[in-house]
Design a protein around this motif. Structure first.
Motif, PDB file in Angstrom:
ATOM      1  N   PRO A  63       0.790  -1.240   0.000  1.00  0.00           N
ATOM      2  CA  PRO A  63       0.000   0.000   0.000  1.00  0.00           C
ATOM      3  C   PRO A  63       0.821   1.290   0.000  1.00  0.00           C
ATOM      4  O   PRO A  63       0.454   2.256  -0.657  1.00  0.00           O
ATOM      5  CB  PRO A  63      -0.828  -0.097   1.288  1.00  0.00           C
ATOM      6  N   ARG A  64       1.919   1.271   0.707  1.00  0.00           N
ATOM      7  CA  ARG A  64       2.734   2.502   0.726  1.00  0.00           C
ATOM      8  C   ARG A  64       3.314   2.769  -0.659  1.00  0.00           C
ATOM      9  O   ARG A  64       3.290   3.893  -1.165  1.00  0.00           O
ATOM     10  CB  ARG A  64       3.868   2.374   1.747  1.00  0.00           C
ATOM     11  N   GLU A  65       3.839   1.718  -1.265  1.00  0.00           N
ATOM     12  CA  GLU A  65       4.435   1.876  -2.595  1.00  0.00           C
ATOM     13  C   GLU A  65       3.372   2.265  -3.613  1.00  0.00           C
ATOM     14  O   GLU A  65       3.601   3.079  -4.501  1.00  0.00           O
ATOM     15  CB  GLU A  65       5.124   0.569  -3.025  1.00  0.00           C
ATOM     16  N   GLY A  97       1.183  17.670  -3.189  1.00  0.00           N
ATOM     17  CA  GLY A  97       0.412  17.707  -1.946  1.00  0.00           C
ATOM     18  C   GLY A  97       1.318  18.029  -0.760  1.00  0.00           C
ATOM     19  O   GLY A  97       0.980  18.830   0.112  1.00  0.00           O
ATOM     20  N   PHE A  98       2.455  17.404  -0.758  1.00  0.00           N
ATOM     21  CA  PHE A  98       3.456  17.617   0.292  1.00  0.00           C
ATOM     22  C   PHE A  98       3.854  19.088   0.357  1.00  0.00           C
ATOM     23  O   PHE A  98       3.789  19.744   1.410  1.00  0.00           O
ATOM     24  CB  PHE A  98       4.654  16.713  -0.025  1.00  0.00           C
ATOM     25  N   ILE A 102      -0.320  19.541   2.779  1.00  0.00           N
ATOM     26  CA  ILE A 102      -1.503  18.720   3.054  1.00  0.00           C
ATOM     27  C   ILE A 102      -1.115  17.502   3.891  1.00  0.00           C
ATOM     28  O   ILE A 102      -0.453  16.573   3.419  1.00  0.00           O
ATOM     29  CB  ILE A 102      -2.191  18.329   1.735  1.00  0.00           C
ATOM     30  N   ARG A 103      -1.497  17.552   5.153  1.00  0.00           N
ATOM     31  CA  ARG A 103      -1.112  16.516   6.133  1.00  0.00           C
ATOM     32  C   ARG A 103      -2.227  15.501   6.281  1.00  0.00           C
ATOM     33  O   ARG A 103      -3.387  15.879   6.447  1.00  0.00           O
ATOM     34  CB  ARG A 103      -0.888  17.150   7.509  1.00  0.00           C
ATOM     35  N   THR A 104      -1.852  14.240   6.238  1.00  0.00           N
ATOM     36  CA  THR A 104      -2.881  13.198   6.361  1.00  0.00           C
ATOM     37  C   THR A 104      -2.478  12.159   7.402  1.00  0.00           C
ATOM     38  O   THR A 104      -1.332  12.125   7.854  1.00  0.00           O
ATOM     39  CB  THR A 104      -3.092  12.442   5.032  1.00  0.00           C
ATOM     40  N   ASP A 105      -3.435  11.284   7.732  1.00  0.00           N
ATOM     41  CA  ASP A 105      -3.097  10.101   8.529  1.00  0.00           C
ATOM     42  C   ASP A 105      -2.409   9.096   7.601  1.00  0.00           C
ATOM     43  O   ASP A 105      -2.150   9.389   6.435  1.00  0.00           O
ATOM     44  CB  ASP A 105      -4.347   9.525   9.214  1.00  0.00           C
ATOM     45  N   THR A 140       2.217  12.027   5.415  1.00  0.00           N
ATOM     46  CA  THR A 140       2.042  11.668   6.823  1.00  0.00           C
ATOM     47  C   THR A 140       3.086  12.377   7.673  1.00  0.00           C
ATOM     48  O   THR A 140       4.022  12.992   7.147  1.00  0.00           O
ATOM     49  CB  THR A 140       2.239  10.155   7.043  1.00  0.00           C
ATOM     50  N   GLU A 141       2.948  12.210   8.980  1.00  0.00           N
ATOM     51  CA  GLU A 141       3.936  12.799   9.882  1.00  0.00           C
ATOM     52  C   GLU A 141       5.322  12.225   9.629  1.00  0.00           C
ATOM     53  O   GLU A 141       6.327  12.883   9.866  1.00  0.00           O
ATOM     54  CB  GLU A 141       3.506  12.581  11.328  1.00  0.00           C
ATOM     55  N   ASP A 142       5.372  10.977   9.123  1.00  0.00           N
ATOM     56  CA  ASP A 142       6.674  10.358   8.833  1.00  0.00           C
ATOM     57  C   ASP A 142       7.154  10.658   7.414  1.00  0.00           C
ATOM     58  O   ASP A 142       8.067   9.993   6.919  1.00  0.00           O
ATOM     59  CB  ASP A 142       6.580   8.837   9.001  1.00  0.00           C
ATOM     60  N   LEU A 143       6.518  11.620   6.769  1.00  0.00           N
ATOM     61  CA  LEU A 143       6.906  12.038   5.414  1.00  0.00           C
ATOM     62  C   LEU A 143       6.695  10.955   4.355  1.00  0.00           C
ATOM     63  O   LEU A 143       7.433  10.876   3.379  1.00  0.00           O
ATOM     64  CB  LEU A 143       8.365  12.539   5.369  1.00  0.00           C
ATOM     65  N   ASP A 144       5.711  10.101   4.566  1.00  0.00           N
ATOM     66  CA  ASP A 144       5.325   9.170   3.511  1.00  0.00           C
ATOM     67  C   ASP A 144       4.157   9.771   2.735  1.00  0.00           C
ATOM     68  O   ASP A 144       3.289  10.435   3.314  1.00  0.00           O
ATOM     69  CB  ASP A 144       4.898   7.822   4.120  1.00  0.00           C
TER      70      ASP A 144
END
Ligand code: ASP
Ligand code: MG
Length: 408
Positions: A63-65, A97-98, A102-105, A140-144
């Motif tokens: 999913p991340r990829e 977006g970054f 735009i910050r997301t879960d 995300t907060e972890d920059l993904d």
């Protein structure tokens, strides 16, 4: 200076000529003296193609990829749009977006925006630039990099409009507004000039092509959303707070008919009827990110009950496997499924506190020989789960039965 946010869907930026058309439209807004931020989707069917491509190398892509891959679609369309604008002589810049804050879960594939830090967008605007923001993505907060779920560029646009205090958010697409039913199924469907957020949320959740979260954000933040075609100048539909107090009396009670295809139903049989069973079933499903829609629990006979629920067909395999795993722990006897279903919905805030709408819907379906599998209602919606092969007929019959069509 007045600020507007535009969003252009994938079909509006599907090729070079269409991108140039959009650039000209944006240019006109700029000429009129307004500031503009425009969000674009990926070109044409790019997102589908990227998903297919991912499946050629992996049965179950990570999913991340996958999200990082999908986010490239919007980068392509947006950078091309900016180049086209610059070619026409407008100063413009693309932000991912970054970059747009735009910050997301971290729910890959259906991430939710929790905040926007609009500093960069604002500073580019203050330099007089047109800002093009890649839709559908955040960080995300972890920059993904995450994506917001199919159709999520609508939500990017409305969220930005709220964060930037824009006058309005315009959604440009290949249909010229919101109709009383899908005009491809019901040729005499009527275009609505305005609709309330609440009704639109029901229509968007169950058919009309808009990302439902965008309507929620519009409602919560009071952002008027105007839906119109990017290919014509004909008037669209304004989604905003409709003043019901004045209108209630002469208001049409039913606003529209929506439907949703590709549904599946799961039934967990013979569960003990005691506190905690539903929670024990649905918590693990939620934890897997499976969104469950209609839920029906039978009245128990001798403290034994069945629970049925619908999921989108694409999530059936996962939801079925998960339910099967829980079966012995829950004390049920079996899990069964049906993957041939769809839903049809009668929506209208005028139905509140007015009896007779549900029975009229059931009568219309009965006369069409359409069997109802499950029924649910909200204050402004009545929904029936039916066989998918009958859904177009159901929409047509209900549209006619509730007299929603264009008079001619
Ligand atoms: N390109 C993404 C999709 O096709 C997002 C969007 O179109 O809004 O779902
Ligand atoms: Mg798209």
């Amino acid at each position: 200076m007045e600020l507007v946010v535009h969003k252009y869907g994938g079909s509006s930026v599907a090729d070079a000529q269409k991108i140039e058309n959009v650039a000209r439209r944006i240019g006109k807004v700029k000429e009129s003296g307004q500031s503009i931020v425009a969000v674009a989707s990926a070109m044409g069917d790019t997102t589908d193609e990227l998903i297919d491509l991912a499946h050629t190398v992996a049965a179950d892509p990570d999913p991340r990829e996958l999200d990082l891959l999908l986010s490239t679609g919007e980068l392509v369309s947006c950078t091309l749009l900016t180049m086209a604008l610059r070619n026409l002589g407008y100063d413009a810049i693309t932000l991912s977006g970054f970059q747009a804050g735009i910050r997301t879960d971290d729910m890959y594939g259906k991430a939710r925006i929790f905040s926007i830090e609009p500093g960069r967008v604002q500073s580019e605007l203050s330099e007089g630039k047109v800002v093009i923001v890649a839709g559908f993505q955040g960080i995300t907060e972890d920059l993904d990099i995450t994506t917001l779920g199919r159709g999520g560029s609508d939500t990017t646009a409305v969220a930005l409009a709220a964060a930037l205090n824009a006058e309005r958010c315009d959604i440009y697409t290949d249909v010229d507004g919101i109709y009383t039913a899908d005009p491809r199924i019901v040729p005499n469907a009527r275009k609505l000039s305005e609709i309330d957020y609440e009704e639109m949320l029901e229509l968007a959740s169950y058919g009309a092509k808009m990302h439902p979260r965008s309507i929620e954000l519009g409602a919560v933040n009071g952002v008027p959303i105007y839906v119109a075609s990017s290919f014509s100048d004909s008037a669209g539909t304004l989604i905003h707070r409709v003043d019901k107090v004045n209108e209630l009396e002469n208001r049409v009670k039913v606003t529209g008919i929506a439907y949703q295809a590709n549904l599946a139903k799961i039934t967990v049989r013979s569960l003990p009827d005691r506190p905690g069973i539903a929670a024990a079933l649905f918590e693990p499903l939620a934890a897997r990110g499976i969104s469950v829609d209609t839920i029906v629990q039978n009245t128990s006979l001798e403290r034994i009950t069945d629970i049925s629920f619908t999921v989108s067909r694409s999530e059936l395999t996962l939801a079925f496997a998960e339910s099967q795993k829980l079966l012995s722990q829950l004390g049920g006897t079996e899990v069964i499924s049906d993957d041939t279903l769809a839903s049809v919905h009668v929506v209208g805030s005028g139905m509140q506190n007015t009896p007779g709408y549900a029975s009229r819907m059931f009568r219309i379906l009965a006369e069409g020989n359409i069997n109802i599998d499950m029924i649910t209602t909200s204050e402004i919606r009545i929904s029936c789960i039916i066989k998918e092969e009958q859904v177009a007929d159901a929409v047509r019959l209900l549209h006619e039965g509730f007299e929603l069509g264009e008079e001619n």
